[in-house]
Design a protein around this motif. Structure first.
Motif, mmCIF file in Angstrom:
data_model
loop_
_atom_site.group_PDB
_atom_site.id
_atom_site.type_symbol
_atom_site.label_atom_id
_atom_site.label_comp_id
_atom_site.label_asym_id
_atom_site.label_seq_id
_atom_site.Cartn_x
_atom_site.Cartn_y
_atom_site.Cartn_z
ATOM 1 N N GLU A 1 -9.510 5.067 0.098
ATOM 2 C CA GLU A 1 -8.895 3.890 0.787
ATOM 3 C C GLU A 1 -8.548 4.319 2.332
ATOM 4 N N LEU B 1 0.953 -1.059 0.063
ATOM 5 C CA LEU B 1 0.009 -0.111 0.143
ATOM 6 C C LEU B 1 0.708 1.108 0.075
ATOM 7 N N SER C 1 -8.760 -0.129 -7.247
ATOM 8 C CA SER C 1 -8.679 0.250 -5.857
ATOM 9 C C SER C 1 -9.854 0.866 -5.599
ATOM 10 N N GLN C 2 -10.057 1.227 -4.159
ATOM 11 C CA GLN C 2 -11.185 1.910 -3.746
ATOM 12 C C GLN C 2 -11.047 3.292 -3.924
#
Length: 94
Positions: A78, A25, A74-75
């Motif tokens: 995040e 990440l 991805s969100q």
């Protein structure tokens, strides 16, 4: 429950090299947000979209031979405790 409802995803082109064995990440590749595909979640926080058209992203990769680093899912938000679950139709939990 609010975290699940706000679980939109985005699909973007990665614009730098990355290594699947070392990416985290904190060192994830940067992306090209122009042309990103946003996938909204439904009222239950679920995303059941078997037919997402990523043709424009793939065409952009084809058109830019120097920038073929893959796509990133991805969100949109995040933040801690948000998650997404991906499964095929063969998965017994689906």
């Amino acid at each position: 429950m609010m975290n699940m409802i706000q679980n939109k995803l985005k699909i973007e082109l990665a614009d730098q090299a990355w290594d699947e064995t070392t990416v985290t990440l904190n060192n994830q590749p940067s992306t090209i947000s122009n042309g990103a595909i946003i996938i909204p979640s439904d009222e239950n926080g679920k995303i059941d979209k078997p037919d997402i058209d990523i043709t424009p992203l793939i065409q952009a990769m084809i058109n830019n031979s120097d920038g073929r680093f893959g796509i990133k899912i991805s969100q949109v938000d995040e933040t801690i405790y948000r998650s997404s679950f991906f499964a095929s139709t063969e998965n017994e939990l689906v």
